[in-house]
Design an enzyme around this catalytic site. Structure first.
Site, short mmCIF file in Angstrom:
data_model
loop_
_atom_site.label_atom_id
_atom_site.label_comp_id
_atom_site.label_asym_id
_atom_site.label_seq_id
_atom_site.Cartn_x
_atom_site.Cartn_y
_atom_site.Cartn_z
N TYR A 148 -6.61 6.86 3.60
CA TYR A 148 -6.79 5.77 2.63
C TYR A 148 -6.05 4.50 3.08
O TYR A 148 -6.63 3.41 3.14
CB TYR A 148 -6.29 6.16 1.22
CG TYR A 148 -6.02 4.92 0.43
CD1 TYR A 148 -7.07 4.19 -0.10
CD2 TYR A 148 -4.74 4.38 0.32
CE1 TYR A 148 -6.87 2.99 -0.75
CE2 TYR A 148 -4.52 3.18 -0.31
CZ TYR A 148 -5.58 2.49 -0.86
OH TYR A 148 -5.37 1.29 -1.47
N GLU A 172 0.82 -1.21 0.00
CA GLU A 172 0.00 0.00 0.00
C GLU A 172 0.86 1.26 0.00
O GLU A 172 0.53 2.24 -0.66
CB GLU A 172 -0.95 0.00 1.20
CG GLU A 172 -2.07 -1.03 1.11
CD GLU A 172 -2.98 -0.82 -0.09
OE1 GLU A 172 -2.98 0.28 -0.65
OE2 GLU A 172 -3.69 -1.77 -0.46
N ASP A 175 -9.82 5.60 -2.77
CA ASP A 175 -8.65 6.06 -3.51
C ASP A 175 -9.13 6.67 -4.82
O ASP A 175 -10.32 6.85 -5.04
CB ASP A 175 -7.69 4.90 -3.76
CG ASP A 175 -8.21 4.00 -4.86
OD1 ASP A 175 -9.43 3.79 -4.91
OD2 ASP A 175 -7.40 3.54 -5.69
#
Length: 355
Positions: free
Chosen positions: A130, A47, A148
């Site tokens: 996020y 991520e 996102d």
DNA sequence: AATCCGTGGAA
DNA sequence: TTTCCAAGGAT
């Protein structure tokens, strides 16, 4: 944002059914059908790398990092300069600095385990709204609203939102919350992102193949590509700068570590003037007959274009600047961990030869 | 809240 | 060539 009661069920069910058949195989995902939960370390690492960065660009870096540092403890114990060099070329180098800080925080303050809630994750360096939601949902099966750029686009189209980004963010979040299921929120998030990167793409979206076309207001209008509406962006200014290629006659080049607060902070770099707004230096690292290369180096950053004039000087082996830095062997310049801007300079100098 | 942060691929 | 844009965060 009125969302029909059954729309939530419909969107999630349709999307998850599609995901079960079409999910991409990615190095940080558990194998399809696997009972095993994904490793939070790998989810986190992926991520961070994927922030504003394409999957194709990330995969080789992810493989390199997980091979070299298989656990968060290994990464926490790593030499900082080695991590920064391994990140070189991926961009947004604050991510790499925060990556190290986060690994060390998890190791030292959380007994080596990532927090399993959004709130706990959000408190770690480099993890924002996020990423906290994504890790909580994907690694820990929490119900979290993951928004996102893909989700922004898909949701903007599903509801034909006329409000331009970024003003529409609160609306988008509300709508995303409304369609996020209680169960399988992690799969749902990844399914939304897969959809946004494969079918519901910015230009020429493939609505005829989309599992959500029966729910999509933009498709109903026949103008999916018109969404999301975006505010006009400003044009990029053009900056000029100088960079000094100081070469020792025995085949070494002078390399410095850039201050954390500058652009490309924490990375290896060549001595340069202050092209990144402000203080660097207005004179070369040593006095001498500097020679200007015929071709400047052009580079484009997110918010400005840069034309960098390259000056070169060759000095005897006993010479050395006063400033902190090190001589790096030219035959191993590829391992110096230079960000792309300076890698371009190195290429330009090599190509120029003895002109 | 607006601005600052990289890079490379696609069209 | 130019433009757009990507699994955003920090300040």
């Amino acid at each position: 944002m009125p969302v029909e009661p059954n729309l939530r069920q419909n969107v999630a069910a349709l999307l998850l059914a599609h995901y079960d058949r079409h999910a991409r195989s990615l190095p940080w995902r558990a194998p399809p059908g696997s009972r095993n939960l994904p490793d939070p370390y790998r989810v986190w690492l992926s991520e961070i790398m994927l922030q504003q960065t394409t999957v194709a660009a990330v995969i080789p870096y992810f493989d390199k990092f997980t091979t070299r540092w298989p656990t968060v403890a290994a990464l926490a114990a790593a030499d900082e300069a080695e991590v920064m060099a391994a990140w070189a070329g991926l961009g947004y180098y604050a991510r790499a600095r925060n990556l190290i800080a986060c690994a060390r925080a998890v190791t030292q303050d959380h007994e080596g385990r990532f927090p399993d809630t959004e709130e706990g994750l959000r408190a770690l360096p480099g993890i924002g709204a996020y990423t906290a939601a994504a890790i909580a949902a994907i690694a820990f099966q929490r119900r979290a609203v993951v928004v996102d750029a893909n989700v922004e686009r898909v949701v903007s189209r599903l509801f034909a939102l006329e409000t331009p980004l970024p003003a529409s963010r609160p609306l988008i979040r509300e709508a995303a919350d409304a369609i996020t299921p209680q169960a399988r929120a992690g799969d749902f998030a990844q399914a939304m992102m897969d959809l946004g990167s494969s079918l519901c793409v910015p230009r020429n979206p493939q609505c005829l193949l989309c599992p959500l076309r029966s729910c999509c207001a933009a498709h109903r209008e026949g103008r999916a590509e018109a969404y999301p509406v975006k505010a006009p962006k400003k044009d990029k200014p053009h900056r000029l700068g100088l960079v000094w290629w100081l070469e020792r006659l025995d085949g070494h080049v002078w390399i410095e570590r850039r201050a954390d607060t500058r652009m490309l902070g924490g990375m290896a770099g060549l001595p340069d003037s202050g092209w990144d707004k402000g203080i660097a230096r207005d004179a070369p690292p040593v006095a001498g007959e500097w020679v200007v290369l015929n071709r400047p180096v052009e580079h484009v950053f997110t918010h400005f274009r840069l034309t960098l004039t390259v000056q070169r000087l060759r000095v005897p082996a006993e010479a050395a600047p006063e400033s902190p830095g090190q001589w790096w062997p030219l035959d191993r310049i590829g391992e110096a961990g230079l960000p792309t801007l300076f890698a371009k300079v190195a290429r330009a100098v090599m190509k120029a030869g003895d002109d």
